[in-house]
Write a protein that holds these residues in place. Structure first.
Motif, PDB file in Angstrom:
ATOM      1  N   LEU A  67       0.870  -1.177   0.000  1.00 27.96           N
ATOM      2  CA  LEU A  67       0.000   0.000   0.000  1.00 27.96           C
ATOM      3  C   LEU A  67       0.903   1.223   0.000  1.00 27.96           C
ATOM      4  CD1 LEU A  67      -2.690   1.554   0.316  1.00 27.96           C
ATOM      5  CD2 LEU A  67      -2.457   1.254   2.799  1.00 27.96           C
ATOM      6  N   ILE A 102      -5.817   1.901   5.453  1.00 27.40           N
ATOM      7  CA  ILE A 102      -5.088   1.178   6.498  1.00 27.40           C
ATOM      8  C   ILE A 102      -6.057   0.636   7.539  1.00 27.40           C
ATOM      9  CG2 ILE A 102      -3.395   1.415   8.364  1.00 27.40           C
ATOM     10  CD1 ILE A 102      -2.005   3.560   6.661  1.00 27.40           C
ATOM     11  N   TYR A 116      -1.111  -6.359   4.211  1.00 29.98           N
ATOM     12  CA  TYR A 116       0.002  -5.829   3.423  1.00 29.98           C
ATOM     13  C   TYR A 116       1.359  -6.327   3.923  1.00 29.98           C
ATOM     14  CZ  TYR A 116      -3.598  -2.625   1.783  1.00 29.98           C
ATOM     15  OH  TYR A 116      -4.746  -2.093   1.251  1.00 29.98           O
ATOM     16  N   ILE A 141       3.645  -1.064   3.951  1.00 33.64           N
ATOM     17  CA  ILE A 141       2.887   0.182   3.792  1.00 33.64           C
ATOM     18  C   ILE A 141       3.913   1.296   3.657  1.00 33.64           C
ATOM     19  CG2 ILE A 141       1.289   1.809   4.867  1.00 33.64           C
ATOM     20  CD1 ILE A 141       0.085  -0.571   6.404  1.00 33.64           C
ATOM     21  N   ALA A 172      -1.666   0.886  11.729  1.00 36.99           N
ATOM     22  CA  ALA A 172      -0.802   0.455  10.628  1.00 36.99           C
ATOM     23  C   ALA A 172      -0.181  -0.905  10.920  1.00 36.99           C
ATOM     24  CB  ALA A 172       0.290   1.490  10.388  1.00 36.99           C
ATOM     25  N   LEU A 228      -0.475  -4.779   8.758  1.00 37.87           N
ATOM     26  CA  LEU A 228       0.678  -5.464   8.191  1.00 37.87           C
ATOM     27  C   LEU A 228       0.664  -6.955   8.521  1.00 37.87           C
ATOM     28  CD1 LEU A 228       3.460  -2.893   9.099  1.00 37.87           C
ATOM     29  CD2 LEU A 228       2.741  -3.490   6.775  1.00 37.87           C
ATOM     30  N   LEU A 238       6.513  -0.979   7.757  1.00 36.95           N
ATOM     31  CA  LEU A 238       5.940   0.358   7.620  1.00 36.95           C
ATOM     32  C   LEU A 238       7.097   1.289   7.277  1.00 36.95           C
ATOM     33  CD1 LEU A 238       3.658   2.461   7.946  1.00 36.95           C
ATOM     34  CD2 LEU A 238       4.243   2.553  10.391  1.00 36.95           C
TER      35      LEU A 238
END
Length: 223
Positions: A65, A129, A136, A139, A167, A171, A177
């Motif tokens: 993302l 998110i 993901y 991110i 966030a 994940l 991140l």
């Protein structure tokens, strides 16, 4: 001397007006007197993608993302690095930026938004998110000038303790991140660690030739 020509404006939802300038073959996106990005300086935005991909445990078929299309440097670098099975969602808050990418900056965009691996999401990346759970592998956030909101006060929520927890939940285990910033921020580094991330802070140059201002990228790995 080449004259800077205003060729477009776009409203930031809940924020100020963005302005698109052209100077010769170069493009500049600014807010008030602050230059947010320039087509002459792509190095750190490209590094956001390539250095993140280098840190992925399973890059084949990775799901990413990207928060903020900007001028597309991060997206194009990710597409060039990842394989045909990768999936990249790009969340862009300002519709005008996408209109510029398909209009006056179409040559710079080089068709990246039409790549079959790309899903364009028009809206706040925080919503993308918040609606994801272990979705993901990475991110990548290039939103505003970094942890301190410049274009929009609400952007600061992304970098708050609550925003970082959200966030982390989006994940997959071991996911990354990655956050771009125009400048270091020791308090934010500590906040990432307090959120339970393994934190790596890297300085990168603004230009792809290794010159220009020094920017910062945090790579925060979820446990």
């Amino acid at each position: 001397m080449k004259i800077r020509e205003l060729i477009g404006t776009a409203e930031v939802p809940g924020g100020d007006e963005l302005r698109l300038y052209r100077r010769g073959d170069d493009f500049i996106i600014a807010i008030d007197r602050n230059e947010l990005m320039s087509s002459r300086m792509s190095g750190s935005e490209e590094a956001l993608a390539t250095m993140t991909c280098d840190r992925l445990r399973s890059p084949k078929g990775a799901s990413l993302l990207i928060g903020g299309y900007g001028m597309g440097f991060t997206l194009r670098a990710a597409l060039a690095t990842l394989g045909p099975d990768a999936k990249i969602a790009v969340a862009e808050l300002v519709p005008g930026i996408i209109e510029w990418a398909r209009g006056p900056m179409a040559e710079l965009a080089a068709g990246c938004l039409d790549d079959p691996r790309v899903e364009l999401v028009l809206g706040d990346v925080s919503k993308a998110i918040g609606t994801a759970t272990r979705r993901y592998d990475a991110i990548l956030l290039d939103v505003d000038n970094g942890p301190d909101g410049l274009t929009r006060d609400a952007n600061e929520g992304l970098y708050s303790a609550a925003g970082l927890a959200t966030a982390k939940a989006a994940l997959r285990p071991g996911g990354i991140l990655a956050i771009w910033s125009a400048a270091p921020d020791a308090r934010f580094t500590r906040r990432l660690a307090a959120a339970g991330f393994q934190v790596e802070e890297v300085g990168v140059r603004a230009r792809s030739n290794g010159k220009g201002p020094r920017h910062v990228i945090w790579f925060a790995r979820a446990n």
